[in-house]
Write a protein that holds these residues in place. Structure first.
Motif, PDB file in Angstrom:
ATOM      1  N   VAL A  17     -31.875  80.397  70.658  1.00 22.98           N
ATOM      2  CA  VAL A  17     -30.500  80.887  70.513  1.00 22.98           C
ATOM      3  C   VAL A  17     -29.564  79.947  71.267  1.00 22.98           C
ATOM      4  CG1 VAL A  17     -28.889  82.769  70.929  1.00 22.98           C
ATOM      5  CG2 VAL A  17     -31.240  83.281  70.227  1.00 22.98           C
ATOM      6  N   VAL A  18     -28.644  79.344  70.547  1.00 24.61           N
ATOM      7  CA  VAL A  18     -27.702  78.391  71.153  1.00 24.61           C
ATOM      8  C   VAL A  18     -26.447  79.105  71.628  1.00 24.61           C
ATOM      9  CG1 VAL A  18     -26.364  76.289  70.754  1.00 24.61           C
ATOM     10  CG2 VAL A  18     -28.592  76.575  69.656  1.00 24.61           C
ATOM     11  N   ARG A  44     -31.193  77.271  66.830  1.00 30.48           N
ATOM     12  CA  ARG A  44     -31.810  76.024  66.399  1.00 30.48           C
ATOM     13  C   ARG A  44     -33.322  76.250  66.482  1.00 30.48           C
ATOM     14  NH1 ARG A  44     -29.107  72.711  69.416  1.00 30.48           N
ATOM     15  NH2 ARG A  44     -27.668  72.054  67.776  1.00 30.48           N
ATOM     16  N   ALA A  45     -34.021  75.996  65.398  1.00 33.14           N
ATOM     17  CA  ALA A  45     -35.466  76.248  65.347  1.00 33.14           C
ATOM     18  C   ALA A  45     -36.201  75.394  66.376  1.00 33.14           C
ATOM     19  CB  ALA A  45     -35.980  75.955  63.935  1.00 33.14           C
ATOM     20  N   PRO A  46     -37.303  75.958  66.917  1.00 33.73           N
ATOM     21  CA  PRO A  46     -37.895  77.262  66.595  1.00 33.73           C
ATOM     22  C   PRO A  46     -37.183  78.403  67.340  1.00 33.73           C
ATOM     23  CG  PRO A  46     -39.249  76.137  68.210  1.00 33.73           C
ATOM     24  CD  PRO A  46     -38.153  75.176  67.851  1.00 33.73           C
ATOM     25  N   LEU A  47     -37.009  79.506  66.648  1.00 35.43           N
ATOM     26  CA  LEU A  47     -36.378  80.689  67.220  1.00 35.43           C
ATOM     27  C   LEU A  47     -37.467  81.659  67.661  1.00 35.43           C
ATOM     28  CD1 LEU A  47     -33.835  82.414  67.756  1.00 35.43           C
ATOM     29  CD2 LEU A  47     -34.013  83.237  65.387  1.00 35.43           C
ATOM     30  N   THR A  49     -38.600  84.770  67.792  1.00 36.80           N
ATOM     31  CA  THR A  49     -38.362  86.105  67.245  1.00 36.80           C
ATOM     32  C   THR A  49     -39.166  87.174  67.975  1.00 36.80           C
ATOM     33  OG1 THR A  49     -39.990  85.612  65.525  1.00 36.80           O
ATOM     34  CG2 THR A  49     -37.675  85.305  64.955  1.00 36.80           C
ATOM     35  N   ALA A  50     -40.290  86.794  68.571  1.00 38.63           N
ATOM     36  CA  ALA A  50     -41.056  87.766  69.352  1.00 38.63           C
ATOM     37  C   ALA A  50     -40.227  88.255  70.541  1.00 38.63           C
ATOM     38  CB  ALA A  50     -42.364  87.149  69.825  1.00 38.63           C
ATOM     39  N   ALA A  51     -39.522  87.329  71.194  1.00 38.90           N
ATOM     40  CA  ALA A  51     -38.651  87.718  72.307  1.00 38.90           C
ATOM     41  C   ALA A  51     -37.500  88.585  71.824  1.00 38.90           C
ATOM     42  CB  ALA A  51     -38.120  86.469  73.009  1.00 38.90           C
ATOM     43  N   LEU A  52     -36.989  88.301  70.644  1.00 33.37           N
ATOM     44  CA  LEU A  52     -35.921  89.133  70.077  1.00 33.37           C
ATOM     45  C   LEU A  52     -36.433  90.542  69.800  1.00 33.37           C
ATOM     46  CD1 LEU A  52     -34.184  86.658  67.587  1.00 33.37           C
ATOM     47  CD2 LEU A  52     -33.273  87.498  69.761  1.00 33.37           C
ATOM     48  N   ARG A  53     -37.665  90.666  69.332  1.00 36.24           N
ATOM     49  CA  ARG A  53     -38.237  91.989  69.084  1.00 36.24           C
ATOM     50  C   ARG A  53     -38.384  92.779  70.383  1.00 36.24           C
ATOM     51  NH1 ARG A  53     -41.416  88.693  65.636  1.00 36.24           N
ATOM     52  NH2 ARG A  53     -40.765  88.996  63.464  1.00 36.24           N
ATOM     53  N   ARG A  54     -38.818  92.100  71.428  1.00 39.95           N
ATOM     54  CA  ARG A  54     -38.956  92.785  72.719  1.00 39.95           C
ATOM     55  C   ARG A  54     -37.593  93.242  73.229  1.00 39.95           C
ATOM     56  NH1 ARG A  54     -42.727  88.524  73.495  1.00 39.95           N
ATOM     57  NH2 ARG A  54     -41.216  87.292  74.705  1.00 39.95           N
ATOM     58  N   LEU A  55     -36.583  92.385  73.105  1.00 41.14           N
ATOM     59  CA  LEU A  55     -35.242  92.743  73.561  1.00 41.14           C
ATOM     60  C   LEU A  55     -34.692  93.908  72.737  1.00 41.14           C
ATOM     61  CD1 LEU A  55     -32.752  92.308  75.289  1.00 41.14           C
ATOM     62  CD2 LEU A  55     -32.055  90.466  73.731  1.00 41.14           C
ATOM     63  N   ALA A  56     -34.915  93.866  71.416  1.00 37.06           N
ATOM     64  CA  ALA A  56     -34.438  94.952  70.558  1.00 37.06           C
ATOM     65  C   ALA A  56     -35.073  96.275  70.952  1.00 37.06           C
ATOM     66  CB  ALA A  56     -34.746  94.624  69.095  1.00 37.06           C
ATOM     67  N   ALA A  57     -36.368  96.254  71.277  1.00 36.33           N
ATOM     68  CA  ALA A  57     -37.062  97.481  71.689  1.00 36.33           C
ATOM     69  C   ALA A  57     -36.506  98.009  73.010  1.00 36.33           C
ATOM     70  CB  ALA A  57     -38.562  97.211  71.796  1.00 36.33           C
ATOM     71  N   GLU A  58     -36.192  97.093  73.934  1.00 37.55           N
ATOM     72  CA  GLU A  58     -35.618  97.506  75.212  1.00 37.55           C
ATOM     73  C   GLU A  58     -34.249  98.152  75.017  1.00 37.55           C
ATOM     74  OE1 GLU A  58     -35.404  94.120  77.728  1.00 37.55           O
ATOM     75  OE2 GLU A  58     -37.569  93.723  77.696  1.00 37.55           O
ATOM     76  N   LEU A  59     -33.451  97.595  74.127  1.00 33.68           N
ATOM     77  CA  LEU A  59     -32.091  98.084  73.926  1.00 33.68           C
ATOM     78  C   LEU A  59     -32.039  99.408  73.176  1.00 33.68           C
ATOM     79  CD1 LEU A  59     -30.416  94.692  72.938  1.00 33.68           C
ATOM     80  CD2 LEU A  59     -29.976  95.989  75.030  1.00 33.68           C
ATOM     81  N   THR A  60     -32.997  99.618  72.267  1.00 40.40           N
ATOM     82  CA  THR A  60     -32.968 100.805  71.410  1.00 40.40           C
ATOM     83  C   THR A  60     -33.969 101.872  71.816  1.00 40.40           C
ATOM     84  OG1 THR A  60     -34.587  99.898  69.850  1.00 40.40           O
ATOM     85  CG2 THR A  60     -32.256  99.360  69.455  1.00 40.40           C
ATOM     86  N   GLY A  61     -34.979 101.492  72.597  1.00 42.34           N
ATOM     87  CA  GLY A  61     -36.026 102.439  72.959  1.00 42.34           C
ATOM     88  C   GLY A  61     -37.026 102.676  71.858  1.00 42.34           C
ATOM     89  N   ALA A  62     -37.034 101.802  70.849  1.00 40.30           N
ATOM     90  CA  ALA A  62     -37.962 101.957  69.722  1.00 40.30           C
ATOM     91  C   ALA A  62     -38.239 100.592  69.122  1.00 40.30           C
ATOM     92  CB  ALA A  62     -37.366 102.881  68.665  1.00 40.30           C
ATOM     93  N   ARG A  94     -27.629  82.533  62.253  1.00 37.25           N
ATOM     94  CA  ARG A  94     -26.926  81.405  61.655  1.00 37.25           C
ATOM     95  C   ARG A  94     -27.505  80.119  62.247  1.00 37.25           C
ATOM     96  NH1 ARG A  94     -25.938  84.355  58.259  1.00 37.25           N
ATOM     97  NH2 ARG A  94     -23.943  85.160  57.525  1.00 37.25           N
ATOM     98  N   ASP A  95     -28.078  79.295  61.396  1.00 29.79           N
ATOM     99  CA  ASP A  95     -28.650  78.013  61.808  1.00 29.79           C
ATOM    100  C   ASP A  95     -27.482  77.074  62.148  1.00 29.79           C
ATOM    101  OD1 ASP A  95     -29.604  75.347  61.765  1.00 29.79           O
ATOM    102  OD2 ASP A  95     -31.244  75.867  60.427  1.00 29.79           O
ATOM    103  N   LEU A  96     -27.331  76.753  63.420  1.00 28.27           N
ATOM    104  CA  LEU A  96     -26.161  75.992  63.865  1.00 28.27           C
ATOM    105  C   LEU A  96     -26.086  74.624  63.205  1.00 28.27           C
ATOM    106  CD1 LEU A  96     -23.668  75.822  65.679  1.00 28.27           C
ATOM    107  CD2 LEU A  96     -25.144  74.964  67.500  1.00 28.27           C
ATOM    108  N   ASP A  97     -27.217  73.951  63.051  1.00 27.19           N
ATOM    109  CA  ASP A  97     -27.189  72.623  62.433  1.00 27.19           C
ATOM    110  C   ASP A  97     -26.793  72.721  60.969  1.00 27.19           C
ATOM    111  OD1 ASP A  97     -27.908  71.385  64.802  1.00 27.19           O
ATOM    112  OD2 ASP A  97     -30.052  71.521  64.379  1.00 27.19           O
ATOM    113  N   ARG A  98     -27.207  73.795  60.305  1.00 30.86           N
ATOM    114  CA  ARG A  98     -26.798  73.999  58.912  1.00 30.86           C
ATOM    115  C   ARG A  98     -25.297  74.253  58.823  1.00 30.86           C
ATOM    116  NH1 ARG A  98     -28.788  78.842  54.787  1.00 30.86           N
ATOM    117  NH2 ARG A  98     -28.076  77.854  52.851  1.00 30.86           N
TER     118      ARG A  98
END
Length: 270
Positions: A17-18, A44-47, A49-62, A94-98
């Protein structure tokens, strides 16, 4: 706003995440209490997504479905839909380089229209630039997103000219629809009318050097522009309310569309 700033800072610590940008009605100050919070994750790849899933679970509780890049199609890309303390929050990749490559193309007067599920008009490539231009950068550790945003704040004259030159399609597609009208093919005629109005919407916005990012609310937005014909939104919407199914009804709708096309084209000749 503090809570979204805090979320943006957490997102910006995820590998790949940039920067994070608030978009949609909340960035424009046109939101209501129930409006979604749209957060653009410029990456900018690689992103990670596993860390994003963990953060989403922390924020939502699910557990939350967080896609890989491209999971929502070639233009929407991917992301996640969250509910945080009762508030709908959308993470949109949004892919920043794109985005930067598309800026270079549009600045040179080239744009493309991509097929994308959920966007019946297709996605115009300069929509990415409009999102960034109208957004509010919340997190940008290296300053890359802000630097690009400063560039896209100026609507490229070459892009404006290219979109104005493309207005011929509106009249062309209405003319082609008349063959379908003679056969009572309401499906084909309605599709042509939708496309014609979409072209007019982009024409009017380009004429005024205004960004338009998708179909939702685009007719109403065009109606507020100085160059729009009187009652543009009313007349555009009426095309679909009265399209009918008989050859005579379909032809009448196309006649009304031709009048609207002619008025818009006359107003943007300069």
């Amino acid at each position: 706003m503090d809570r979204w700033n805090a979320m943006a800072q957490e997102l910006a610590r995820v590998e790949g995440v940039v920067g994070v940008c608030l978009g949609g009605s909340r960035a424009r100050g046109a939101h209501h209490p129930g409006s979604d919070v749209d957060l653009g994750l410029y990456y900018r790849a690689p992103l990670d997504t596993a860390a994003l899933r963990r953060l989403a679970a922390e924020l939502t509780g699910a557990e939350v479905e967080v896609t890989e890049p491209g999971g929502w199609g070639p233009w929407v890309d991917g992301g996640a839909w969250l509910t945080v303390d009762g508030q709908a929050v959308d993470w949109i990749y949004r892919d920043l380089d794109r985005v930067r490559r598309l800026w270079e193309q549009c600045a040179a007067g080239r744009f493309e229209i991509g097929v994308q599920p959920g966007h019946p008009l297709g996605v115009y490539s300069h929509a990415y630039l409009g999102e960034l231009a109208m957004g509010r950068v919340l997190a940008d550790p290296q300053g890359e997103v802000l630097a690009l945003q400063e560039q896209v704040h100026v609507y490229p004259e070459a892009l404006r000219r290219a979109l104005l030159d493309a207005r011929w399609e509106a009249g062309f597609i209405v003319a082609g629809a008349r063959k379908g009208a003679a056969r009572g093919d309401a499906f084909f005629v309605a599709g042509c009318l939708f496309r014609a109005v979409g072209v007019l919407v982009h024409t009017l916005h380009a004429h005024e050097r205004r960004w338009v990012v998708n179909e939702k609310g685009a007719v109403a937005s065009a109606d507020r522009l100085p160059s729009a014909p009187p009652d543009f939104a009313l007349r555009a919407h009426a095309l679909f309310a009265t399209v009918g199914t008989s050859p005579d009804e379909l032809t009448a709708a196309l006649d009304a569309a031709d009048e609207l096309v002619a008025e818009v084209c006359a107003r943007v000749e300069a």
